[in-house]
Design a protein around this motif. Sequence first.
Motif, short mmCIF file in Angstrom:
data_model
loop_
_atom_site.label_atom_id
_atom_site.label_comp_id
_atom_site.label_asym_id
_atom_site.label_seq_id
_atom_site.Cartn_x
_atom_site.Cartn_y
_atom_site.Cartn_z
N TRP A 5 -6.51 9.83 4.43
CA TRP A 5 -6.93 8.56 5.05
C TRP A 5 -8.02 7.92 4.19
O TRP A 5 -9.20 7.97 4.51
CB TRP A 5 -7.45 8.83 6.46
N HIS A 6 -7.61 7.31 3.09
CA HIS A 6 -8.57 6.77 2.13
C HIS A 6 -8.42 5.28 1.88
O HIS A 6 -9.38 4.62 1.51
CB HIS A 6 -8.46 7.52 0.79
N ALA A 7 -7.24 4.72 2.05
CA ALA A 7 -7.00 3.34 1.62
C ALA A 7 -7.24 2.30 2.70
O ALA A 7 -7.66 1.19 2.40
CB ALA A 7 -5.57 3.21 1.09
N GLY A 8 -6.95 2.63 3.95
CA GLY A 8 -7.05 1.64 5.02
C GLY A 8 -6.00 0.56 4.84
O GLY A 8 -5.03 0.73 4.10
N PRO A 9 -6.17 -0.59 5.50
CA PRO A 9 -5.21 -1.69 5.32
C PRO A 9 -5.15 -2.07 3.84
O PRO A 9 -6.19 -2.34 3.22
CB PRO A 9 -5.81 -2.83 6.16
N SER A 10 -3.96 -2.06 3.27
CA SER A 10 -3.84 -2.20 1.82
C SER A 10 -2.43 -2.67 1.45
O SER A 10 -1.48 -2.50 2.21
CB SER A 10 -4.15 -0.87 1.14
N HIS A 11 -2.34 -3.21 0.24
CA HIS A 11 -1.06 -3.69 -0.28
C HIS A 11 -1.12 -3.68 -1.80
O HIS A 11 -2.09 -4.18 -2.38
CB HIS A 11 -0.78 -5.11 0.24
N TYR A 12 -0.09 -3.12 -2.43
CA TYR A 12 -0.07 -3.07 -3.90
C TYR A 12 1.36 -2.83 -4.36
O TYR A 12 2.14 -2.21 -3.65
CB TYR A 12 -0.99 -1.95 -4.41
N ARG A 13 1.69 -3.30 -5.52
CA ARG A 13 3.02 -3.21 -6.14
C ARG A 13 4.16 -3.52 -5.17
O ARG A 13 5.19 -2.86 -5.14
CB ARG A 13 3.19 -1.90 -6.91
N GLY A 14 3.91 -4.56 -4.36
CA GLY A 14 4.93 -5.03 -3.44
C GLY A 14 5.10 -4.23 -2.17
O GLY A 14 6.04 -4.45 -1.42
N ARG A 15 4.18 -3.29 -1.90
CA ARG A 15 4.27 -2.47 -0.70
C ARG A 15 2.92 -2.39 -0.01
O ARG A 15 1.88 -2.42 -0.65
CB ARG A 15 4.73 -1.04 -1.05
N GLY A 16 2.95 -2.28 1.30
CA GLY A 16 1.74 -2.13 2.09
C GLY A 16 1.49 -0.67 2.41
O GLY A 16 2.21 0.22 1.94
N ALA A 17 0.49 -0.42 3.26
CA ALA A 17 0.17 0.93 3.74
C ALA A 17 0.10 1.94 2.59
O ALA A 17 0.84 2.92 2.54
CB ALA A 17 1.20 1.37 4.79
#
Length: 196
Positions: free
Chosen positions: A103-115
């Motif tokens: 549980w480190h990222a929280g709400p997030s989005h990168y390289r076209g994907r969330g979570a």
Amino acid sequence: MARRSERQPLWSGGWYRPARHAASPNFGPRPAGAEIDLIVVHSISLPPGQYGGTGVHDLFTNQLDWDAHPYYGQIRGLQVSSHFFVTRQGALWQYVDCDQRAWHAGPSHYRGRGACNDDSVGIELEGLEGHGFEAAQYAALRTLCTALAQRYPIRYLAGHEHIAPGRKHDPGAGFDWHALRSAFAGTGILLPPGTH
């Protein structure tokens, strides 16, 4: 000196053997079919800007004394973790099996994907966002990222600031992305656009 064939493997399941281990209760299963292709670099210190204490360890293992410092009142009850933590001296700790979801990222989005927690490995560097990091930390980070890329289909390296822009700012301007870029040149692993 032991020959390569006699050496102990680097991994025991999702646990990296060279790290010190302290299991965090703050994790869960990854979704079925999750491809672990992202490493997320963070920075943390507890209390902020103070190094060498047990605050981060205590936070990740749910043992932090919320009354030990005024800052802790702002994060009281927080349950978080990261797969790895690198101290200022380059000592490496692992808190969550890499096959599991930390549980480190929280709400997030990168390289076209969330979570991003679903398919990433989180690495916390002891430090303060915007400040510099130590040579020993970069050395440990390069070694760890190389080992992760040998075990998992890593394609991307990013900072918390890149996967949660505007919400998070770590590791920040003091982090030397070039130190990683040069280590992974020619591997196909992509660093955030605009990092040098």
